[in-house]
Enzyme design. Structure first.
Site, PDB file in Angstrom:
ATOM      1  N   ASP A 174      48.290  30.457  20.560  1.00  0.00           N
ATOM      2  CA  ASP A 174      48.313  30.897  21.963  1.00  0.00           C
ATOM      3  C   ASP A 174      49.676  30.551  22.600  1.00  0.00           C
ATOM      4  OD1 ASP A 174      47.051  31.875  24.265  1.00  0.00           O
ATOM      5  OD2 ASP A 174      46.285  29.894  24.845  1.00  0.00           O
ATOM      6  N   HIS A 175      50.242  31.463  23.349  1.00  0.00           N
ATOM      7  CA  HIS A 175      51.459  31.203  24.153  1.00  0.00           C
ATOM      8  C   HIS A 175      52.626  30.578  23.405  1.00  0.00           C
ATOM      9  CE1 HIS A 175      50.025  32.445  28.046  1.00  0.00           C
ATOM     10  NE2 HIS A 175      48.884  31.832  27.810  1.00  0.00           N
ATOM     11  N   HIS A 233      46.100  30.916  34.933  1.00  0.00           N
ATOM     12  CA  HIS A 233      45.649  29.784  34.120  1.00  0.00           C
ATOM     13  C   HIS A 233      45.262  28.616  35.025  1.00  0.00           C
ATOM     14  CE1 HIS A 233      48.252  32.099  31.339  1.00  0.00           C
ATOM     15  NE2 HIS A 233      47.321  31.773  30.453  1.00  0.00           N
ATOM     16  N   HIS A 281      43.869  36.666  30.121  1.00  0.00           N
ATOM     17  CA  HIS A 281      44.132  35.222  30.127  1.00  0.00           C
ATOM     18  C   HIS A 281      43.538  34.631  31.401  1.00  0.00           C
ATOM     19  CE1 HIS A 281      47.182  34.375  26.855  1.00  0.00           C
ATOM     20  NE2 HIS A 281      46.859  35.646  26.677  1.00  0.00           N
ATOM     21  N   SER A 327      38.874  30.988  32.762  1.00  0.00           N
ATOM     22  CA  SER A 327      38.101  29.938  33.451  1.00  0.00           C
ATOM     23  C   SER A 327      37.950  30.290  34.918  1.00  0.00           C
ATOM     24  CB  SER A 327      38.813  28.580  33.355  1.00  0.00           C
ATOM     25  OG  SER A 327      38.821  28.120  32.036  1.00  0.00           O
ATOM     26  N   ASN A 383      40.240  34.841  27.230  1.00  0.00           N
ATOM     27  CA  ASN A 383      40.676  33.473  26.916  1.00  0.00           C
ATOM     28  C   ASN A 383      40.059  32.463  27.890  1.00  0.00           C
ATOM     29  OD1 ASN A 383      42.390  34.754  25.156  1.00  0.00           O
ATOM     30  ND2 ASN A 383      44.254  33.829  25.941  1.00  0.00           N
ATOM     31  N   VAL A 384      39.490  31.411  27.332  1.00  0.00           N
ATOM     32  CA  VAL A 384      38.962  30.329  28.177  1.00  0.00           C
ATOM     33  C   VAL A 384      39.435  28.986  27.634  1.00  0.00           C
ATOM     34  CG1 VAL A 384      36.862  29.117  28.922  1.00  0.00           C
ATOM     35  CG2 VAL A 384      36.911  31.610  28.911  1.00  0.00           C
ATOM     36  N   THR A 403      40.668  25.947  30.320  1.00  0.00           N
ATOM     37  CA  THR A 403      40.549  24.878  31.322  1.00  0.00           C
ATOM     38  C   THR A 403      39.113  24.366  31.480  1.00  0.00           C
ATOM     39  OG1 THR A 403      42.437  25.743  32.509  1.00  0.00           O
ATOM     40  CG2 THR A 403      40.952  24.334  33.762  1.00  0.00           C
TER      41      THR A 403
END
Ligand code: 13P
Length: 273
Positions: free
Chosen positions: A79-80, A173, A201, A204, A223-224, A226
């Protein structure tokens, strides 16, 4: 099945995959038990900081062994990433998928950097995700200026040949100060313009109905991260305050249990979409 093939299948079904970040054995276990209990596939992600923490070989081995031990269909994703060398290291270690994040660079540089990664990943038959527009990172404010522009997205995908594209449509994020509102009209326009899987992204804290509508309008990966860290650490803190037990094999499980419940909830949102 490769992740690229899976995205093709999801496109026909109009469904999506949950992609959860893991940080250690306990969070990985929580994600795997949730996926296994619901017989649903999953993407296991590690950020560069997790790679630096666990080591790339350990991260890859843990994820692979975990998927097998729990009978879960899944893929391992970086990721990232911003570094070519880290991406190559992860591909060498057996990652199925990598994200090159050059979203803070001007369009042409983002294209050039991303294209060098698609070129590299081809030789591994790996999936490549990039980001166009800007999804705010922790603590940053986000505004509509950074949203993905459909015509640029079309050109970006054509020039880079990415398999998956992270879009900026109002998510961010970390935690939200007020309820997020995804620009679902924009999502639909981007979906119609490009020929690749779309990624959301900052999953959360996004209300379930917006996630479901996002899937209906073309999101194929959510994408989860946090919420996983938050529930794990919050529960662990409570446990530690309530006990002097030094047997970590008894102290960690309640925190892992909360990760299982959280991931089950996220998976049900996808199932019901
Ligand atoms: P959150 O931490 O907001 O869930 O975002 C996760 C993410 O997009 C990882 O790339």
């Amino acid at each position: 099945m490769t992740l690229q093939e899976k995205f093709g299948q999801l496109e026909k079904e109009g469904s999506a995959l949950l992609a959860t970040n893991f940080y250690n054995y306990e969070t990985l276990l929580g994600v795997l038990k949730a996926a296994s209990s619901m017989a649903m596939p999953i993407i296991l992600q590690t950020s560069p900081s997790t790679i630096n923490y666990l080591g790339v070989k350990m991260a890859a081995a843990m994820a692979r062994a975990g998927l097998e031990a729990h009978g879960v269909e899944g893929w391992l994703h970086l990721d990232h990433a911003e570094s070519y060398d880290m991406i190559r290291e992860c591909l060498d270690a057996g990652y199925d998928s990598v994200m090159i994040d050059a979203s803070e660079k001007p369009f042409d540089q983002n294209v050039e950097i991303t294209a060098s990664i698609t070129e590299l990943a081809k030789t591994y038959n790996a999936n490549v995700e990039a980001e166009l527009g800007y999804v705010a990172k922790l603590g940053q404010s986000h505004n509509k200026e950074g949203f993905t522009k459909p015509d640029e997205a079309k050109e970006f995908v054509r020039q880079t040949g990415v398999d998956a594209l992270a879009v900026a449509i109002g998510s961010a994020h970390g935690f939200y100060k007020k309820e997020p509102k995804l620009d679902l009209e924009l999502l639909k326009t981007i979906y119609e313009a490009v020929d690749c899987a779309l990624v959301l992204h900052g999953g959360s804290g996004i209300p379930a109905e917006q996630l479901r509508e996002g899937i209906r309008r073309g999101i194929r990966k959510i994408n989860v991260a946090t919420e996983i860290k938050d529930i794990f650490m919050g529960t662990l803190k409570k446990e530690l305050l309530a006990t002097d037990n030094i047997d970590l094999r008894q102290v960690f499980p309640p925190a892992t249990e909360q990760v299982i419940r959280l991931v089950q909830k996220k998976l049900s949102i996808i199932k019901e979409a």
